[in-house]
Scaffold this motif. Structure first.
Motif, PDB file in Angstrom:
ATOM      1  N   LYS A 232       0.829  -1.201   0.000  1.00 53.81           N
ATOM      2  CA  LYS A 232       0.000   0.000   0.000  1.00 53.81           C
ATOM      3  C   LYS A 232       0.866   1.256   0.000  1.00 53.81           C
ATOM      4  O   LYS A 232       0.445   2.310   0.470  1.00 53.81           O
ATOM      5  CB  LYS A 232      -0.910   0.039   1.235  1.00 53.81           C
ATOM      6  N   SER A 262      -4.287   7.939  -0.122  1.00 54.06           N
ATOM      7  CA  SER A 262      -4.931   8.303   1.141  1.00 54.06           C
ATOM      8  C   SER A 262      -4.072   9.225   1.990  1.00 54.06           C
ATOM      9  O   SER A 262      -4.583   9.988   2.804  1.00 54.06           O
ATOM     10  CB  SER A 262      -5.273   7.046   1.937  1.00 54.06           C
ATOM     11  N   PRO A 278      -5.223   3.352   0.410  1.00 51.04           N
ATOM     12  CA  PRO A 278      -6.165   2.746   1.359  1.00 51.04           C
ATOM     13  C   PRO A 278      -6.301   1.238   1.231  1.00 51.04           C
ATOM     14  O   PRO A 278      -6.751   0.566   2.148  1.00 51.04           O
ATOM     15  CB  PRO A 278      -7.487   3.446   1.024  1.00 51.04           C
ATOM     16  N   SER A 279      -5.926   0.677   0.087  1.00 53.35           N
ATOM     17  CA  SER A 279      -6.018  -0.766  -0.117  1.00 53.35           C
ATOM     18  C   SER A 279      -4.807  -1.222  -0.917  1.00 53.35           C
ATOM     19  O   SER A 279      -4.060  -0.403  -1.470  1.00 53.35           O
ATOM     20  CB  SER A 279      -7.316  -1.129  -0.844  1.00 53.35           C
ATOM     21  N   ASN A 280      -4.604  -2.530  -0.987  1.00 53.06           N
ATOM     22  CA  ASN A 280      -3.447  -3.067  -1.686  1.00 53.06           C
ATOM     23  C   ASN A 280      -3.434  -2.630  -3.146  1.00 53.06           C
ATOM     24  O   ASN A 280      -4.474  -2.631  -3.828  1.00 53.06           O
ATOM     25  CB  ASN A 280      -3.447  -4.593  -1.629  1.00 53.06           C
ATOM     26  N   TYR A 899     -14.985  -3.334  -3.720  1.00 51.72           N
ATOM     27  CA  TYR A 899     -14.422  -3.523  -2.382  1.00 51.72           C
ATOM     28  C   TYR A 899     -14.511  -2.216  -1.606  1.00 51.72           C
ATOM     29  O   TYR A 899     -14.088  -1.162  -2.091  1.00 51.72           O
ATOM     30  CB  TYR A 899     -12.967  -3.980  -2.462  1.00 51.72           C
ATOM     31  N   THR A 901     -13.157  -0.480   1.754  1.00 47.96           N
ATOM     32  CA  THR A 901     -12.111  -0.652   2.760  1.00 47.96           C
ATOM     33  C   THR A 901     -11.852   0.666   3.480  1.00 47.96           C
ATOM     34  O   THR A 901     -12.325   1.725   3.081  1.00 47.96           O
ATOM     35  CB  THR A 901     -10.799  -1.140   2.115  1.00 47.96           C
ATOM     36  N   SER A 902     -11.075   0.559   4.545  1.00 46.38           N
ATOM     37  CA  SER A 902     -10.575   1.729   5.279  1.00 46.38           C
ATOM     38  C   SER A 902     -11.688   2.688   5.687  1.00 46.38           C
ATOM     39  O   SER A 902     -11.566   3.904   5.518  1.00 46.38           O
ATOM     40  CB  SER A 902      -9.509   2.467   4.444  1.00 46.38           C
ATOM     41  N   SER A 926     -12.610   3.947   1.407  1.00 41.92           N
ATOM     42  CA  SER A 926     -11.996   3.735   0.103  1.00 41.92           C
ATOM     43  C   SER A 926     -12.771   2.698  -0.682  1.00 41.92           C
ATOM     44  O   SER A 926     -13.344   1.759  -0.122  1.00 41.92           O
ATOM     45  CB  SER A 926     -10.537   3.291   0.256  1.00 41.92           C
ATOM     46  N   THR A 928     -12.440   0.239  -4.201  1.00 38.12           N
ATOM     47  CA  THR A 928     -11.750  -0.315  -5.353  1.00 38.12           C
ATOM     48  C   THR A 928     -12.763  -1.153  -6.105  1.00 38.12           C
ATOM     49  O   THR A 928     -13.335  -2.094  -5.547  1.00 38.12           O
ATOM     50  CB  THR A 928     -10.542  -1.172  -4.950  1.00 38.12           C
ATOM     51  N   SER A 938      -9.839   3.097  -8.270  1.00 43.37           N
ATOM     52  CA  SER A 938      -9.785   3.247  -6.815  1.00 43.37           C
ATOM     53  C   SER A 938      -9.932   4.720  -6.477  1.00 43.37           C
ATOM     54  O   SER A 938      -9.344   5.578  -7.136  1.00 43.37           O
ATOM     55  CB  SER A 938      -8.450   2.722  -6.257  1.00 43.37           C
ATOM     56  N   GLN A 940     -11.464   7.601  -3.053  1.00 46.05           N
ATOM     57  CA  GLN A 940     -11.961   7.803  -1.699  1.00 46.05           C
ATOM     58  C   GLN A 940     -13.342   8.432  -1.754  1.00 46.05           C
ATOM     59  O   GLN A 940     -13.616   9.290  -2.601  1.00 46.05           O
ATOM     60  CB  GLN A 940     -11.013   8.699  -0.904  1.00 46.05           C
TER      61      GLN A 940
END
Length: 944
Positions: A232, A262, A278-280, A899, A901-902, A926, A928, A938, A940
């Motif tokens: 990340k 992020s 925020p994600s991989n 997805y 996330t965060s 976040s 994706t 991706s 935010q």
């Protein structure tokens, strides 16, 4: 460089310890940011070159003027340079900050009791302190009005020039710690030989030294490189320092889709930055573009799939379970190619074998070896081997474990007080949102991660529970693997009261303890408000009033909730409308908004701060905004070939209100709405059709086109006085055209019977001066030369219907010809790729919708009601994503996976039930989203 005969006045000496004069190792590391500072001020070469010929030694005044132009030095109020005055520590801090291009940091100066936030040099003192260029005098004092000695200047000059201290004779008086620095500075010509280097420096001396350091021989063009530093994380290196407050980084994938950053953290020297995501990061190529510097520069990196590169047993002990001798545990750590701990993600995929007990590896790295099925107890000091392998990479490790006494809390530290939002604990705070971070280790030096074990082995107590308590929470202890490398958190409880509460934790097994003073400030109250009148206050619209607020502790109040908290503001009132502090969740700043003012006139605003101070602002509210003038056209051809027809409607005009702001009128026939009035000064040359809203080129010549506004007033169309915009439309004959051009088209989908993928062929005429002319379709024909490449004769649109046999070997390069009628120009032959590949997502980008606003290429904002469930988020994301296929055609957006996330503040978005979601306004999360063919976007989302 400088004559040694130059004289400097003798002045009082200064304590060298303020600058850590003898710490050479510290200089090499923490002060390395200044080593290249001379090359960061590339604009200096122009300023200095203009000051005087390079063959002439500049005067100190000329050097000062050049440095002043760069913002490094300031003059005195009377305009003088004050070259004979002593340089104060505050002034020196500013010079260092500007020279090294540090980011100003008022907050970092709070460690000094003699540097209030309102001190003019606070941001510079904070910046130079944070970069370890300057230190305090002790007892939390900085001494901003104190002086700086010449030998202290020598040390910093060496650092900037990249010089190491040297052994050498120094003729003048010098302190032992500074001798090497002075010798190096004199040898390099940065300082002259002086009777004493212990005297206080004058501004003239610092101007001379700074000029030599800041003057580059040649401007260096900005360039960047980048590397993937984590799943990340990307590290960006710049070849020179930049202004971190202005530079941002844009990241895009191979399809042009934005990848949300992020967090961006610049190094102290502003020559590198770490980008966190925020994600991989997904496998593939990324382009990183630095924006806001002297020019935009880009670098590319390739993201590889994450892989296991290291497995290690963190202890050679297998410790007894606390209640069952048939179970022992140890700890395993798994790392990826970046050295990051990925145990939680990979624990389930490792194959662990053990000579004793059935192994089970948990996500927190705890390896349990269980003999309960065999009903065999482990024996203390028993030894056995255990191994672990990752099937994907073949990474392998093994060790011999020794059965040992059960793990117990033996060592304790209370690290800090933590709040996810960074809030200060004060009266009125929600104590349950504050935690004490604790590090606990067992007798083997291993970190304790199990809250149950921690609670069993410790006593937790607050010695002043009326201020803040821990017992009222029943000692709620949790383990957060993502916080500061993994910590135990003890939740606070009770109702905070002003004061200090000592929290003590004792290990009942070792007797060791740790304590922490929890300070609860008095309720935050706004003490000082700075109110400013907006550029224009327009009736009928929200009026945003610029302001800043500082609390009684001298700290800026930066959220609307903090300002609106009980007692922070005693009262606020307005003689008209409604006054409110509201949060801008996108910009993360508070706004003071006056709404509901419907008429022009004076408005008085009165706000009483929490400390009882009164602040007034008088506004002059002007009339509501109305469409006032057409200021230009857009997307409109003004040069036409005879018979050409172009549209001129509301999409082609730029309208502003009476205050010079862009304005979108309400177009239509209802009362109060607007329409365009278009007239041609010579309809025989250019005619306007009001019904069709088109201009037609009738004959060679020119006509002045007037575009004005009309307003429906009680059923009567009335001209808006002064709204007219005029331009000249020129008409040419075909014989006037020197040549023609037809823009390239790249590819076309074969067999699309819907017409969605038809390709429009366009032609422009070109005059002898190179300017473009719109031509009618009657000037040219389009013929598909390749069999199956057909043209609609009315619209000049291409569509492809090649046979399967033609496309059996893949894409075909089709050929079509544009023939200019009535011209000697050779036909224009064009190639176009014909493909049978089905339309699929190729480029993804954000767009605004009725339910979401595109704030930037990587930020979307939406109301809480639109993101309460995962399904709502998926609907929102699909609508807010513009998808273009490989043929350049916009197609409906369809994601196979989205997805989430965060989500901020440990809040959740439930899969289906809005009542179980906990997101609130101000949260971020976040997204994706992936298409079925592997394209992704991706970004935010900010909840409003």
């Amino acid at each position: 460089m400088r004559h040694s005969s130059k004289q400097y006045p003798k002045q009082n000496s200064q304590d060298p310890k303020q600058f850590r004069g003898g710490e050479k190792k510290v200089m090499k590391k923490s002060l390395s940011l200044v080593v290249a500072a001379a090359m960061t001020l590339t604009t200096a070469s122009v300023a200095f070159a203009d000051a005087a010929p390079t063959t002439t030694e500049l005067t100190a005044q000329q050097k000062f003027d050049a440095l002043k132009a760069l913002g490094i030095f300031n003059g005195y109020p009377d305009g003088s340079a004050g070259l004979d005055k002593q340089m104060t520590r505050a002034e020196f801090a500013k010079v260092l900050t500007k020279l090294a291009k540090l980011t100003e940091n008022t907050a970092a100066a709070k460690v000094y009791t003699d540097v209030p936030a309102t001190h003019w040099a606070a941001p510079f003192i904070g910046a130079s302190t944070e970069a370890k260029l300057m230190n305090g005098l002790g007892a939390n004092k900085f001494g901003p009005s104190g002086q700086v000695t010449i030998e202290q200047i020598a040390k910093v000059a060496d650092l900037v020039a990249g010089l190491e201290p040297i052994e050498g004779e120094v003729s003048g008086k010098v302190s032992a710690w500074a001798k090497g620095y002075v010798a190096a500075a004199v040898k390099a010509g940065l300082l002259p030989e002086l009777p004493s280097y212990q005297t206080n420096a004058t501004r003239e001396l610092l101007v001379d030294v700074t000029y030599d350091l800041a003057k580059p021989e040649q401007a260096q063009e900005l360039a960047i490189t980048a590397k993937v530093a984590g799943v990340k994380k990307i590290e960006v290196q710049l070849n020179k320092a930049v202004d971190a407050s202005k530079v941002t980084f844009e990241v895009k994938n191979a399809t042009g889709g934005a990848v949300n950053v992020s967090k961006t953290t610049f190094a102290a020297d502003n020559k590198s930055a770490t980008l966190e995501f925020p994600s991989n990061l997904l496998t593939g190529d990324l382009t990183i573009t630095a924006k806001g510097a002297e020019k935009e520069v880009s670098a590319k990196v390739t993201v590889e799939a994450e892989k296991v590169t290291k497995i290690e047993f963190l202890s050679d002990k297998a410790v007894f379970n606390r209640t069952d001798a048939r179970i022992v545990t140890t700890t395993v750590k798994v790392s990826n190619q970046y050295g990051e701990d990925i145990t939680a993600a990979k624990a389930g995929s490792l194959t662990v074998t053990s000579a004793a007990g059935v192994p089970t590896l948990a996500s927190n790295g705890v390896l349990t070896l269980d003999n309960t099925k065999a009903n065999i107890a482990f024996v203390k000091d028993q030894k056995f081997t255990v191994s672990a392998v990752d099937a994907g990479t073949g990474t392998f490790t093994s060790t011999t474990l020794t059965v040992s006494d059960r793990a117990q809390v033996a060592e304790l530290t209370i690290d800090k007080l933590y709040n996810a939002d960074g809030n200060t604990l004060a009266v009125g705070s929600d104590a349950s949102t504050f935690y004490l971070e604790v590090t606990a280790k067992d007798q083997y030096g291993n970190k304790i991660t199990d809250p149950t074990i921690f609670k069993q082995d410790t006593l937790i107590q607050s010695f002043n529970p009326t201020v803040v308590d821990v017992s009222k929470t029943a000692n709620v202890v949790t383990y957060d693997a993502n916080l500061d490398g993994g910590v135990l958190k003890i939740q606070l409880g009770g109702t905070p009261a002003a004061g200090t509460a000592k929290v003590n934790i004792i290990s009942v097994t070792s007797g060791k303890s740790a304590s922490f003073d929890v300070n609860v400030k008095d309720a935050v109250k706004v003490d000082t408000l700075s109110l400013s009148a907006p550029a224009v206050a327009v009736a009928g619209s929200d009026i945003e009033i610029p302001f800043s607020a500082v609390d009684q502790f001298g700290v800026a109040v930066t959220t609307a909730s903090a300002i609106n908290n009980s007692g922070a503001i005693l009262s606020k009132a307005s003689s008209a409308g409604t006054l409110a502090f509201v949060q801008d969740y996108v910009k993360k700043t508070p706004k003071l908004v006056l709404s509901g003012v419907t008429a022009k006139g004076p408005v008085t605003i009165t706000i009483i701060s929490g400390t009882g101070k009164v602040f007034n602002l008088n506004l002059s509210v002007v009339d509501s905004a109305v469409a006032t003038v057409v200021t230009g056209t857009k997307d409109l051809a003004t040069q036409l070939a005879k018979s050409a027809v172009v549209a001129l409607d509301t999409d082609n005009v730029v309208v502003k209100d009476q205050y010079g702001r862009d304005f979108t009128p309400t177009w239509g026939t209802a009362n109060g709405n607007y329409r365009l009035s278009v007239t041609s000064s010579d309809s025989s040359k250019v005619a306007y059709d009001a019904a069709k809203q088109t201009l037609t080129a009738a004959a060679k010549g020119s006509s002045v086109i007037t575009v004005a506004l009309q307003k429906n007033v009680e059923g009567t169309w009335t001209d808006v006085q002064g709204s007219a915009y005029t331009y000249t439309s020129k008409v040419v004959e075909q014989a006037d055209l020197a040549s023609y051009e037809s823009p390239d088209v790249t590819s076309i989908l074969n067999g699309d019977g819907t017409g969605a993928h038809d390709v429009q062929v366009t032609v422009n005429g070109v005059l002898a001066d190179g300017s473009k002319v719109a031509v009618p379709n009657s000037y040219f024909t389009v013929d598909g030369i390749t069999s199956g490449l057909n043209v609609d004769v009315d619209t000049n649109k291409l569509h492809a219907n090649l046979t399967a046999d033609q496309l059996k070997d893949g894409d075909v390069t089709g050929v079509y010809v544009v023939t200019i009628i009535g011209s000697n120009q050779q036909p224009i032959t064009k190639n176009i790729k014909v493909s049978k590949a089905a339309s699929a997502a190729d480029k993804l980008e954000l767009q605004s919708t009725d339910d979401a606003t595109k704030e930037s290429d990587s930020v979307l904002s939406a109301a809480k009601a639109k993101v309460d469930t995962a399904a709502e988020v998926q609907t929102l994301v699909a609508a807010a994503t513009k998808t273009t296929d490989q043929y350049g055609v916009v197609i409906p957006t369809a994601f196979s996976k989205v997805y989430i996330t965060s989500v901020a503040n440990n809040h959740v978005i439930d899969a289906a039930d809005a009542t179980k979601s906990t997101v609130v306004a101000g949260d971020t999360f976040s997204v994706t989203a992936l298409t079925s063919n592997g394209k992704n976007i991706s970004f935010q989302v900010v909840v409003k």
